[in-house]
Design a protein around this motif. Structure first.
Motif, mmCIF file in Angstrom:
data_model
loop_
_atom_site.group_PDB
_atom_site.id
_atom_site.type_symbol
_atom_site.label_atom_id
_atom_site.label_comp_id
_atom_site.label_asym_id
_atom_site.label_seq_id
_atom_site.Cartn_x
_atom_site.Cartn_y
_atom_site.Cartn_z
ATOM 1 N N ILE A 425 0.832 -1.204 0.000
ATOM 2 C CA ILE A 425 0.000 0.000 0.000
ATOM 3 C C ILE A 425 0.866 1.253 0.000
ATOM 4 O O ILE A 425 0.614 2.203 -0.766
ATOM 5 C CB ILE A 425 -0.954 -0.017 1.222
ATOM 6 C CG1 ILE A 425 -2.064 -1.043 1.016
ATOM 7 C CG2 ILE A 425 -1.549 1.374 1.468
ATOM 8 C CD1 ILE A 425 -2.911 -1.287 2.245
ATOM 9 N N ASP A 426 1.889 1.266 0.849
ATOM 10 C CA ASP A 426 2.790 2.420 0.893
ATOM 11 C C ASP A 426 3.458 2.651 -0.462
ATOM 12 O O ASP A 426 3.599 3.792 -0.913
ATOM 13 C CB ASP A 426 3.855 2.217 1.974
ATOM 14 C CG ASP A 426 3.271 2.260 3.377
ATOM 15 O OD1 ASP A 426 2.116 2.723 3.524
ATOM 16 O OD2 ASP A 426 3.959 1.823 4.316
ATOM 17 N N GLU A 427 3.843 1.558 -1.110
ATOM 18 C CA GLU A 427 4.497 1.669 -2.412
ATOM 19 C C GLU A 427 3.546 2.245 -3.463
ATOM 20 O O GLU A 427 3.912 3.129 -4.249
ATOM 21 C CB GLU A 427 4.996 0.276 -2.859
ATOM 22 C CG GLU A 427 5.712 0.263 -4.186
ATOM 23 C CD GLU A 427 6.133 -1.142 -4.589
ATOM 24 O OE1 GLU A 427 6.209 -1.405 -5.791
ATOM 25 O OE2 GLU A 427 6.368 -1.965 -3.677
ATOM 26 N N ARG A 428 2.323 1.768 -3.464
ATOM 27 C CA ARG A 428 1.343 2.245 -4.448
ATOM 28 C C ARG A 428 0.949 3.680 -4.178
ATOM 29 O O ARG A 428 0.745 4.462 -5.121
ATOM 30 C CB ARG A 428 0.122 1.335 -4.430
ATOM 31 C CG ARG A 428 0.390 -0.045 -5.024
ATOM 32 C CD ARG A 428 -0.855 -0.887 -5.080
ATOM 33 N NE ARG A 428 -0.594 -2.196 -5.680
ATOM 34 C CZ ARG A 428 -1.499 -3.165 -5.773
ATOM 35 N NH1 ARG A 428 -2.730 -2.973 -5.292
ATOM 36 N NH2 ARG A 428 -1.170 -4.303 -6.338
ATOM 37 N N LEU A 429 0.816 4.040 -2.895
ATOM 38 C CA LEU A 429 0.485 5.437 -2.577
ATOM 39 C C LEU A 429 1.634 6.355 -3.005
ATOM 40 O O LEU A 429 1.369 7.457 -3.531
ATOM 41 C CB LEU A 429 0.210 5.581 -1.088
ATOM 42 C CG LEU A 429 -1.108 5.051 -0.576
ATOM 43 C CD1 LEU A 429 -1.198 5.192 0.952
ATOM 44 C CD2 LEU A 429 -2.286 5.772 -1.237
ATOM 45 N N ALA A 430 2.873 5.918 -2.771
ATOM 46 C CA ALA A 430 4.018 6.720 -3.190
ATOM 47 C C ALA A 430 4.045 6.889 -4.700
ATOM 48 O O ALA A 430 4.335 7.979 -5.231
ATOM 49 C CB ALA A 430 5.322 6.081 -2.710
#
Length: 438
Positions: A425-430
């Motif tokens: 999730i953090d990767e996709r939000l970034a």
């Protein structure tokens, strides 16, 4: 009136999870004592190994999970926000883990310092939790049976802790106590006012919510907890007098109140709208059925006095209540609460832009089933062990260790799912933010 849920007030996931993840260690240690002591552990409920195993389950497993659940549920259900919940949970958890190990060491006679160290650590841990929970509940009106039940349960925990300190002081020879009478009080407050008091308060919310049952009748949820607390309190006062008939009457009232809760919950579950019972519901049914069996056993012993002197029945009663009853229901609650919390925190982390995995992906039913059947075997063997200790005791210990290991592995797998999807999730939000910036 049921409590309104406020999931946006949930504490950090690490706060309750630290309690959940270490609890199986203590039930496994109880299994190790069964395995290493064999038939000797069932020679008497007062044997050092039996007392150590009992407290590893009640303080190490049950109390840890129940405190963890309250850390999560207080803000969500009662709107009672713990101040600095992660810090409080970390300190309380550390004190409880070390204190429980020291307590078991004290019963086993490993060190003369074990009991004093255990008392300092456990009093500090329980005291800090009760203080912070009470402060969070100050000013929160008892608008539901669940909130009122939380307040009564905290009182029960405080009293059972105080009685425990008194008993240890008596064992150590620091003061003179009527040990049998005070022990009966300790059991009544621990299993009744605290254990069943908190379980019933939580059940009013989680049984209808997760098991798709009708609500508990208003008359039941409104009066059950108050009558239970009154019964335990009056029984404690009666135990300090010579009025044995009154004590027997009040103890019977507490037992049949417990049977009433089990029967009511089973009746509601029979009216569930689920097409087939989920494994979590089956854990509950096993636990509630064992609770009813324990109450029936107690009643038979009281009605047929010839069974009263037998050494076997208190051990069977304890196995039914602790492992068959509380451990079963707590395991069922964990298998609903943990996947739900993983989903909830991942959903919040995704900020509506990245979806969390389905709850069924967090913890596969096949994994829970392996634990369920192993735990079921453990319950059966523990109930049989007092009757045939030479044959069954070590096998009961092995199955308890196996069940604890499977529970721990399942909870750790849920944590792994959380960490893996949180990173995704953090990767996709970034990536989304980077694309928007470009």
């Amino acid at each position: 009136m049921q409590a309104l849920l406020s999931f946006e007030q949930a504490p950090p996931i690490a706060a309750p999870f630290r309690f959940f993840l270490t609890a199986p260690l203590f039930s496994a240690l109880a299994g190790v004592l069964l395995l290493t002591n064999g038939a000797d552990i069932f020679s008497s409920r007062w044997s050092s190994a039996a007392l150590a195993a009992t407290h590893l389950i009640t303080v190490g497993f049950m109390l840890q999970v129940m405190i963890g659940a309250m850390v999560q549920i207080l803000p969500v259900v009662a709107g009672a926000n713990l101040a600095r919940p992660l810090l409080v949970a970390s300190v309380v958890h550390g004190l409880m883990v070390a204190g429980t190990l020291a307590l078991a060491a004290g019963f086993l006679g490993i060190s003369a310092l074990a009991f004093p160290v255990a008392m300092v650590l456990l009093v500090a841990g329980i005291g800090l939790f009760v203080l912070m929970a009470a402060l969070s509940l100050c000013g929160v009106p008892s608008t539901s049976a669940t909130i009122a039940g939380f307040k009564r349960a905290l009182l029960g925990l405080l009293v059972v802790g105080a009685i425990g300190v008194a008993l240890v002081g008596g064992l150590e020879g620091h003061w003179s106590l009527a040990m049998m009478a005070v022990t009966r009080m300790h059991v009544a407050w621990g299993l009744g006012a605290w254990g069943l008091g908190l379980l019933s308060a939580v059940a009013y919310v989680v049984v209808p919510m997760f098991q798709i049952t009708p609500q508990y009748p208003v008359w039941f949820s409104r009066y059950f907890g108050s009558v239970l607390l009154a019964s335990v309190t009056m029984a404690s006062l009666a135990s300090l007098t010579a009025m044995e008939w009154l004590l027997s009457l009040l103890e019977a009232t507490t037992v049949w109140l417990s049977a009433g809760f089990c029967a009511m919950t089973l009746w509601l579950q029979a009216r569930s709208k689920r097409a087939r019972p989920h494994l979590t519901q089956r854990f509950w049914r096993i636990g509630l059925s064992c609770g009813l069996a324990a109450c029936l056993l107690w009643g038979i012993v009281r009605v047929i006095p010839v069974f009263e002197p037998q050494a076997d029945w208190p051990l069977i009663f304890g196995a039914l209540v602790l492992v068959g009853g509380f451990v079963s229901v707590i395991s069922g609650m964990l298998y609903k609460i943990v996947p739900f919390l993983v989903w909830l925190h991942l959903q919040n982390r995704g900020k509506g832009k990245v979806m969390a995995p389905n709850m069924k992906m967090v913890l596969a039913e096949s994994r829970m089933a392996r634990h369920f059947y192993t735990h079921l075997a453990s319950c059966g063997l523990l109930v049989a062990a007092p009757l045939w200790p030479a044959v069954v005791a070590r096998l009961a210990g092995l199955t308890m260790i196996a069940a604890s290991a499977l529970l721990a592995a399942n909870l750790l797998s849920a944590v792994a799912v959380y960490r893996r999807h949180a990173a995704l999730i953090d990767e996709r939000l970034a990536s989304t933010l980077a694309g928007a910036g470009a």
